[in-house]
Design a protein around this motif. Structure first.
Motif, mmCIF file in Angstrom:
data_model
loop_
_atom_site.group_PDB
_atom_site.id
_atom_site.type_symbol
_atom_site.label_atom_id
_atom_site.label_comp_id
_atom_site.label_asym_id
_atom_site.label_seq_id
_atom_site.Cartn_x
_atom_site.Cartn_y
_atom_site.Cartn_z
ATOM 1 N N GLN A 1 0.828 -1.211 0.000
ATOM 2 C CA GLN A 1 0.000 0.000 0.000
ATOM 3 C C GLN A 1 0.863 1.262 0.000
ATOM 4 O OE1 GLN A 1 -3.193 0.207 -0.446
ATOM 5 N NE2 GLN A 1 -3.525 -2.001 -0.418
ATOM 6 N N ALA A 2 2.005 1.204 0.660
ATOM 7 C CA ALA A 2 2.918 2.352 0.665
ATOM 8 C C ALA A 2 3.449 2.603 -0.742
ATOM 9 C CB ALA A 2 4.074 2.105 1.632
ATOM 10 N N ALA A 3 3.730 1.524 -1.467
ATOM 11 C CA ALA A 3 4.223 1.662 -2.847
ATOM 12 C C ALA A 3 3.156 2.274 -3.747
ATOM 13 C CB ALA A 3 4.645 0.296 -3.389
ATOM 14 N N ARG A 4 1.892 1.978 -3.449
ATOM 15 C CA ARG A 4 0.800 2.515 -4.270
ATOM 16 C C ARG A 4 0.538 3.993 -3.979
ATOM 17 N NH1 ARG A 4 -1.731 -2.592 -2.906
ATOM 18 N NH2 ARG A 4 -1.900 -3.909 -4.766
ATOM 19 N N GLY A 5 0.640 4.365 -2.684
ATOM 20 C CA GLY A 5 0.180 5.701 -2.321
ATOM 21 C C GLY A 5 1.205 6.649 -1.760
ATOM 22 N N SER B 1 3.839 9.492 -1.035
ATOM 23 C CA SER B 1 4.055 10.833 -1.571
ATOM 24 C C SER B 1 5.548 11.150 -1.502
ATOM 25 C CB SER B 1 3.281 11.861 -0.744
ATOM 26 O OG SER B 1 3.769 11.882 0.594
ATOM 27 N N ASP B 2 5.930 12.267 -2.092
ATOM 28 C CA ASP B 2 7.337 12.680 -2.016
ATOM 29 C C ASP B 2 7.736 12.913 -0.558
ATOM 30 O OD1 ASP B 2 7.560 12.526 -4.740
ATOM 31 O OD2 ASP B 2 7.262 14.684 -5.079
ATOM 32 N N ALA B 3 6.828 13.510 0.216
ATOM 33 C CA ALA B 3 7.121 13.793 1.617
ATOM 34 C C ALA B 3 7.292 12.509 2.418
ATOM 35 C CB ALA B 3 6.010 14.642 2.222
ATOM 36 N N SER B 4 6.429 11.522 2.174
ATOM 37 C CA SER B 4 6.543 10.267 2.907
ATOM 38 C C SER B 4 7.799 9.501 2.509
ATOM 39 C CB SER B 4 5.303 9.394 2.685
ATOM 40 O OG SER B 4 5.145 9.065 1.322
ATOM 41 N N MET B 5 8.215 9.664 1.252
ATOM 42 C CA MET B 5 9.444 9.009 0.800
ATOM 43 C C MET B 5 10.652 9.613 1.503
ATOM 44 S SD MET B 5 9.763 6.479 -1.317
ATOM 45 C CE MET B 5 11.034 5.614 -0.379
ATOM 46 N N GLY C 1 19.757 -0.003 17.837
ATOM 47 C CA GLY C 1 18.988 0.230 16.612
ATOM 48 C C GLY C 1 17.521 -0.143 16.695
ATOM 49 N N VAL C 2 17.066 -0.574 17.862
ATOM 50 C CA VAL C 2 15.679 -1.027 17.988
ATOM 51 C C VAL C 2 14.698 0.118 17.737
ATOM 52 C CG1 VAL C 2 13.932 -1.934 19.563
ATOM 53 C CG2 VAL C 2 16.222 -2.925 19.533
ATOM 54 N N ALA C 3 14.906 1.248 18.409
ATOM 55 C CA ALA C 3 13.995 2.392 18.251
ATOM 56 C C ALA C 3 13.972 2.871 16.804
ATOM 57 C CB ALA C 3 14.416 3.523 19.179
ATOM 58 N N ALA C 4 15.152 2.915 16.179
ATOM 59 C CA ALA C 4 15.225 3.365 14.793
ATOM 60 C C ALA C 4 14.551 2.367 13.861
ATOM 61 C CB ALA C 4 16.688 3.563 14.387
ATOM 62 N N ASP C 5 14.676 1.085 14.148
ATOM 63 C CA ASP C 5 14.045 0.052 13.336
ATOM 64 C C ASP C 5 12.527 0.175 13.404
ATOM 65 O OD1 ASP C 5 12.868 -2.764 12.872
ATOM 66 O OD2 ASP C 5 14.926 -2.989 12.154
ATOM 67 N N VAL C 6 12.006 0.366 14.611
ATOM 68 C CA VAL C 6 10.559 0.540 14.799
ATOM 69 C C VAL C 6 10.081 1.785 14.047
ATOM 70 C CG1 VAL C 6 8.746 1.048 16.483
ATOM 71 C CG2 VAL C 6 10.488 -0.674 16.996
ATOM 72 N N ALA C 7 10.862 2.861 14.142
ATOM 73 C CA ALA C 7 10.498 4.114 13.463
ATOM 74 C C ALA C 7 10.499 3.942 11.950
ATOM 75 C CB ALA C 7 11.471 5.220 13.871
ATOM 76 N N PHE C 8 11.410 3.134 11.447
ATOM 77 C CA PHE C 8 11.489 2.872 10.004
ATOM 78 C C PHE C 8 10.203 2.206 9.513
ATOM 79 C CE2 PHE C 8 12.576 -0.456 6.796
ATOM 80 C CZ PHE C 8 12.803 0.384 5.709
ATOM 81 N N HIS C 9 9.779 1.161 10.205
ATOM 82 C CA HIS C 9 8.556 0.456 9.799
ATOM 83 C C HIS C 9 7.322 1.342 10.014
ATOM 84 C CE1 HIS C 9 10.283 -3.454 8.811
ATOM 85 N NE2 HIS C 9 11.116 -3.271 9.811
ATOM 86 N N ARG C 10 7.370 2.203 11.024
ATOM 87 C CA ARG C 10 6.260 3.131 11.245
ATOM 88 C C ARG C 10 6.169 4.141 10.106
ATOM 89 N NH1 ARG C 10 7.332 4.561 16.186
ATOM 90 N NH2 ARG C 10 8.498 6.451 15.696
ATOM 91 N N ALA C 11 7.317 4.595 9.609
ATOM 92 C CA ALA C 11 7.325 5.561 8.500
ATOM 93 C C ALA C 11 6.694 4.951 7.256
ATOM 94 C CB ALA C 11 8.760 6.006 8.211
ATOM 95 N N ILE C 12 6.951 3.664 7.039
ATOM 96 C CA ILE C 12 6.339 2.981 5.893
ATOM 97 C C ILE C 12 4.832 2.876 6.095
ATOM 98 C CG2 ILE C 12 6.208 0.790 4.636
ATOM 99 C CD1 ILE C 12 9.172 0.386 5.246
ATOM 100 N N ALA C 13 4.413 2.546 7.310
ATOM 101 C CA ALA C 13 2.978 2.450 7.595
ATOM 102 C C ALA C 13 2.294 3.806 7.427
ATOM 103 C CB ALA C 13 2.763 1.917 9.018
ATOM 104 N N ALA D 1 3.088 6.036 5.372
ATOM 105 C CA ALA D 1 3.012 6.329 3.936
ATOM 106 C C ALA D 1 1.752 5.747 3.296
ATOM 107 C CB ALA D 1 4.255 5.789 3.225
ATOM 108 N N THR D 2 1.119 4.768 3.956
ATOM 109 C CA THR D 2 -0.105 4.187 3.406
ATOM 110 C C THR D 2 -1.296 5.128 3.579
ATOM 111 O OG1 THR D 2 -0.842 3.120 5.473
ATOM 112 C CG2 THR D 2 0.718 1.898 4.092
ATOM 113 N N GLY D 3 -1.219 6.017 4.587
ATOM 114 C CA GLY D 3 -2.349 6.895 4.868
ATOM 115 C C GLY D 3 -3.463 6.201 5.623
#
Length: 250
Positions: free
Chosen positions: A112-116, A118-122, A142-154, A156-158
């Protein structure tokens, strides 16, 4: 001669039996629960156990207290909040089962992130990915950063429910994530694999390719489970550390 039954176990048992009565309709919505004294006698437990069981059901929105009237089954009692008991996640098998659940969700999130996206979310995803390396370079796990990475992808789905679901699951995987992060820091092959898997997910999202993003996320979660299982094994012999990770068996 016998081990004492933990009070928590008694509370769980009472709460579960009350829920069964509500689910079966024996206690319908709007019905008043028997008094503490009656429940205490029927269950053969103390009033303290009854109060704790009712407090748990109240917290979950199944029952409500009405001043001077007693405790009643709520109108929304049929709607159950998702709950996982921490004692259910004490084994490797149960943690891997939660990882399986997360794999299914992460795969769809990436698609869903790939479909929707935006430039800002990227930009946010790129920044989150960079923070993982920065946190590790600074000596962190790196745990907090890893969680934040997956959250950023989520994000991006809106879809806010992806965020809520992943946040719910992540709290039960925090210990496992720290274990895998420790293993990854100890084994160069693990660390490199994780970095490459993250990069593959980001590349697919950037390209707007839902299928590639889904596959990349699935591979990442398959391998996360594998790394968790293999983490306690000795480091591979020289030369094997550079061998590519084996994909999932379909």
């Amino acid at each position: 001669m016998f081990q004492k039954v933990p009070a928590r176990a008694l509370t769980d048992t009472v709460a579960e039996q009350l829920l069964e009565k509500i689910d079966s309709g024996a206690l319908a919505r709007g019905d008043k629960l028997p008094t503490e004294a009656v429940l205490s006698e029927e269950f053969g437990v103390s009033r303290t156990v009854i109060r704790e069981a009712i407090a748990r059901l109240r917290h979950e929105g199944v029952v409500e207290s009405r001043q001077g009237s007693g405790v009643f089954v709520t109108e929304q009692a049929g709607i159950r909040p998702l709950r996982i008991d921490y004692t259910d996640t004490a084994t490797l098998e149960s943690v891997l089962q939660i990882v399986e659940l997360r794999r299914a969700i992460e795969a769809e999130v990436a698609a869903q992130a790939a479909r929707g996206r935006s430039d800002a979310s990227m930009v946010a995803i790129d920044a989150a990915l960079a923070r993982i390396d920065a946190e590790e370079a600074a000596g962190g796990d790196g745990v907090a950063a890893d969680v934040a990475f997956h959250r950023a992808i989520a994000q991006a789905t809106g879809n806010p429910y992806f965020l809520k679901t992943l946040a719910f699951l992540s709290q039960y995987l925090e210990t496992a994530t720290r274990v895998t992060r420790t293993n990854e820091a100890r084994r160069a092959d693990f660390s490199r694999q994780v970095r490459e898997e993250h990069q593959a997910i980001v590349a697919a999202i950037r390209a707007g390719d839902p299928l590639a993003a889904r596959n990349a996320a699935q591979t990442h979660m398959y391998n996360a489970a594998r790394r968790l299982s293999q983490g306690s094994q000795p480091d591979p012999a020289p030369g094997l550390a550079d061998a590519p990770a084996r994909g999932p068996v379909h």
